[in-house]
Write a protein that holds these residues in place. Sequence first.
Motif, PDB file in Angstrom:
ATOM      1  N   LEU A  81      13.091   4.967  -4.970  1.00  0.00           N
ATOM      2  CA  LEU A  81      12.493   4.140  -3.904  1.00  0.00           C
ATOM      3  C   LEU A  81      11.908   4.987  -2.781  1.00  0.00           C
ATOM      4  N   LYS A  82      12.469   6.175  -2.568  1.00  0.00           N
ATOM      5  CA  LYS A  82      11.976   7.041  -1.483  1.00  0.00           C
ATOM      6  C   LYS A  82      10.537   7.506  -1.737  1.00  0.00           C
ATOM      7  N   LEU A  83      10.147   7.485  -3.007  1.00  0.00           N
ATOM      8  CA  LEU A  83       8.792   7.942  -3.338  1.00  0.00           C
ATOM      9  C   LEU A  83       7.746   6.832  -3.197  1.00  0.00           C
ATOM     10  N   TRP A  84       8.215   5.597  -2.986  1.00  0.00           N
ATOM     11  CA  TRP A  84       7.279   4.487  -2.793  1.00  0.00           C
ATOM     12  C   TRP A  84       6.809   4.463  -1.332  1.00  0.00           C
ATOM     13  N   GLN A  85       5.523   4.211  -1.140  1.00  0.00           N
ATOM     14  CA  GLN A  85       5.017   4.094   0.229  1.00  0.00           C
ATOM     15  C   GLN A  85       5.170   2.684   0.768  1.00  0.00           C
ATOM     16  N   SER A  86       5.540   1.742  -0.122  1.00  0.00           N
ATOM     17  CA  SER A  86       5.797   0.369   0.318  1.00  0.00           C
ATOM     18  C   SER A  86       6.932  -0.176  -0.536  1.00  0.00           C
ATOM     19  N   ASP A  87       7.466  -1.329  -0.138  1.00  0.00           N
ATOM     20  CA  ASP A  87       8.519  -1.965  -0.935  1.00  0.00           C
ATOM     21  C   ASP A  87       7.926  -2.383  -2.285  1.00  0.00           C
ATOM     22  N   PRO A  88       8.473  -1.880  -3.391  1.00  0.00           N
ATOM     23  CA  PRO A  88       7.878  -2.205  -4.702  1.00  0.00           C
ATOM     24  C   PRO A  88       7.877  -3.692  -5.035  1.00  0.00           C
ATOM     25  N   PHE A  89       8.740  -4.480  -4.346  1.00  0.00           N
ATOM     26  CA  PHE A  89       8.802  -5.904  -4.664  1.00  0.00           C
ATOM     27  C   PHE A  89       8.119  -6.762  -3.601  1.00  0.00           C
ATOM     28  N   ILE A  90       7.291  -6.116  -2.771  1.00  0.00           N
ATOM     29  CA  ILE A  90       6.427  -6.855  -1.841  1.00  0.00           C
ATOM     30  C   ILE A  90       4.993  -6.418  -2.122  1.00  0.00           C
ATOM     31  N   LEU A  91       4.174  -7.366  -2.561  1.00  0.00           N
ATOM     32  CA  LEU A  91       2.784  -7.027  -2.850  1.00  0.00           C
ATOM     33  C   LEU A  91       2.128  -6.529  -1.560  1.00  0.00           C
ATOM     34  N   THR A  92       1.605  -5.309  -1.598  1.00  0.00           N
ATOM     35  CA  THR A  92       1.064  -4.676  -0.401  1.00  0.00           C
ATOM     36  C   THR A  92      -0.383  -4.265  -0.671  1.00  0.00           C
ATOM     37  N   GLU A  93      -1.238  -4.586   0.289  1.00  0.00           N
ATOM     38  CA  GLU A  93      -2.648  -4.250   0.103  1.00  0.00           C
ATOM     39  C   GLU A  93      -3.068  -3.170   1.087  1.00  0.00           C
ATOM     40  N   LYS A  94      -3.781  -2.181   0.593  1.00  0.00           N
ATOM     41  CA  LYS A  94      -4.290  -1.115   1.461  1.00  0.00           C
ATOM     42  C   LYS A  94      -5.642  -0.677   0.903  1.00  0.00           C
ATOM     43  N   ASN A  95      -6.683  -0.751   1.706  1.00  0.00           N
ATOM     44  CA  ASN A  95      -8.032  -0.350   1.281  1.00  0.00           C
ATOM     45  C   ASN A  95      -8.450  -0.986  -0.052  1.00  0.00           C
ATOM     46  N   GLU A  96      -8.263  -2.281  -0.152  1.00  0.00           N
ATOM     47  CA  GLU A  96      -8.696  -3.025  -1.345  1.00  0.00           C
ATOM     48  C   GLU A  96      -7.884  -2.707  -2.600  1.00  0.00           C
ATOM     49  N   ILE A  97      -6.787  -1.955  -2.434  1.00  0.00           N
ATOM     50  CA  ILE A  97      -5.910  -1.655  -3.570  1.00  0.00           C
ATOM     51  C   ILE A  97      -4.583  -2.388  -3.352  1.00  0.00           C
ATOM     52  N   LEU A  98      -4.086  -2.992  -4.422  1.00  0.00           N
ATOM     53  CA  LEU A  98      -2.801  -3.692  -4.373  1.00  0.00           C
ATOM     54  C   LEU A  98      -1.710  -2.773  -4.905  1.00  0.00           C
ATOM     55  N   TYR A  99      -0.535  -2.820  -4.267  1.00  0.00           N
ATOM     56  CA  TYR A  99       0.601  -2.008  -4.695  1.00  0.00           C
ATOM     57  C   TYR A  99       1.815  -2.888  -4.955  1.00  0.00           C
ATOM     58  N   GLY A 100       2.609  -2.508  -5.945  1.00  0.00           N
ATOM     59  CA  GLY A 100       3.856  -3.207  -6.229  1.00  0.00           C
ATOM     60  C   GLY A 100       4.290  -2.937  -7.660  1.00  0.00           C
ATOM     61  N   ARG A 101       5.603  -3.034  -7.908  1.00  0.00           N
ATOM     62  CA  ARG A 101       6.082  -2.818  -9.280  1.00  0.00           C
ATOM     63  C   ARG A 101       5.600  -3.959 -10.169  1.00  0.00           C
ATOM     64  N   GLY A 102       4.858  -3.618 -11.197  1.00  0.00           N
ATOM     65  CA  GLY A 102       4.363  -4.615 -12.136  1.00  0.00           C
ATOM     66  C   GLY A 102       2.955  -5.088 -11.837  1.00  0.00           C
ATOM     67  N   VAL A 103       2.324  -4.556 -10.796  1.00  0.00           N
ATOM     68  CA  VAL A 103       0.994  -5.076 -10.450  1.00  0.00           C
ATOM     69  C   VAL A 103      -0.006  -4.746 -11.574  1.00  0.00           C
ATOM     70  N   THR A 104       0.145  -3.568 -12.176  1.00  0.00           N
ATOM     71  CA  THR A 104      -0.689  -3.218 -13.332  1.00  0.00           C
ATOM     72  C   THR A 104      -0.019  -3.636 -14.642  1.00  0.00           C
ATOM     73  N   LYS A 361      -7.952  -4.558  -6.154  1.00  0.00           N
ATOM     74  CA  LYS A 361      -7.881  -6.013  -5.964  1.00  0.00           C
ATOM     75  C   LYS A 361      -8.993  -6.733  -6.741  1.00  0.00           C
ATOM     76  N   GLN A 362     -10.184  -6.142  -6.717  1.00  0.00           N
ATOM     77  CA  GLN A 362     -11.325  -6.793  -7.369  1.00  0.00           C
ATOM     78  C   GLN A 362     -11.089  -6.959  -8.874  1.00  0.00           C
ATOM     79  N   MET A 363     -10.368  -6.003  -9.461  1.00  0.00           N
ATOM     80  CA  MET A 363     -10.123  -6.089 -10.901  1.00  0.00           C
ATOM     81  C   MET A 363      -9.297  -7.335 -11.237  1.00  0.00           C
ATOM     82  N   TYR A 364      -8.352  -7.638 -10.378  1.00  0.00           N
ATOM     83  CA  TYR A 364      -7.545  -8.859 -10.555  1.00  0.00           C
ATOM     84  C   TYR A 364      -8.447 -10.096 -10.514  1.00  0.00           C
TER      85      TYR A 364
END
Length: 383
Positions: A81-104, A361-364
């Motif tokens: 978890l220390k290597l994550w820049q955001s909570d993996p279980f909270i969908l987080t958006e930064k510069n049109e990119i979505l982050y989270g465990r399972g987003v891809t 995000k656009q890919m989604y």
Amino acid sequence: MKVFNTSDALAVLSKLISFKTVNGNELQVAEYLQELFSQHGIDSKIIQLKNGRANLVAEIGKNAPVLAVSGHMDVVSPGDLKLWQSDPFILTEKNEILYGRGVTDMKAGLAAMVIAMIELHAQNLPKVGTIRLLATMGEEVGEAGSAAFYESGYMRDTDGLLVGEPSSIYGTASRQKGSYDLKLISKGKSVHSSTPERGYNALVPLIQLLTEANANFEKIPDGAMGPLRFNVDVLNGGDQVNSLPDHAEAQVNIRTIPEYTNEQVTDAINQLIQKYNAAGAQISLETIMNEPPISTNENNAMVTLIQKIGKNYAGQDVVVQPSPGITDASNLAKNQPKNFPFAIYGPGDMSQHQVNESLPKQMYFDFIDLYQELFIKFLNEQS
Ligand SMILES: [Zn+2]
């Protein structure tokens, strides 16, 4: 008029990411999706398997042809978890990119399929045929969800299959290697290490056998999907440095190819076991998981349609190459003819199983639209 605008679509994905379905808890996702479908007039069925684990099936349209679309509800562990820049279980958006465990891998693919079905249903589509969503549990470990769907006959009447996993960026696949997990158990006789001649060391023949198997499998020529891979992943035996181990176990994972099948692997390993057992060992074999390679033609009707439709969204030709990993297609596309319309095609940037898993995000949004076009055109072509 769309049912879901972009912020509604993000809300669905955000909800899916919030369920901690790390090799479990898929029932929560299934219940959420059932509620979402029912709000839009679509019936679905939850098939409970065990311990909070479940599959979900939902259909729109009726009769033949039947298009099965599939996505899994579980994810792999978030890792450190220390290597994550955001909570993996909270969908987080930064510069049109979505982050989270399972987003891809592959909650965006699953969400896009669900939203596409709701949008189509709201337009009274499909006019011909059925779209059947098979949302699975346990894809990441063991693929029991897709196995259960297959065993219960959910693929029997289908005319095509789309698995919404990413295989390359805006690319597709119609082939994947097999995955075969085996356990080798070696029995011996425990004695004090000062008198090994009175006992039998369970580890020694097992290590020799694994080494010989590894060397033999490395000599298998590459197939059209690349090399067969033989991996010794677990080895256990012994518990004290001055006692001979009377029990040892190994687990191996073999990535099989059509040119060298799971059956051939079984035969080769059994021959080695016989050889070592004839010399005094007591080694036996157990199957943990046995999934064949899938090698549908690369010009099947599904892939051809994806190439036509996907190009407009990707802004480039759709690459067709074997899937780098194993998907639920191991079960769902089993025992189909070579020309069965099957493809792996979903949103993803190949960051699956990594920390800071991401997705443009656009890919989604693209996949929500292109799935609708693909599903309907496929059914029209098949009818
Ligand atoms: Zn996946």
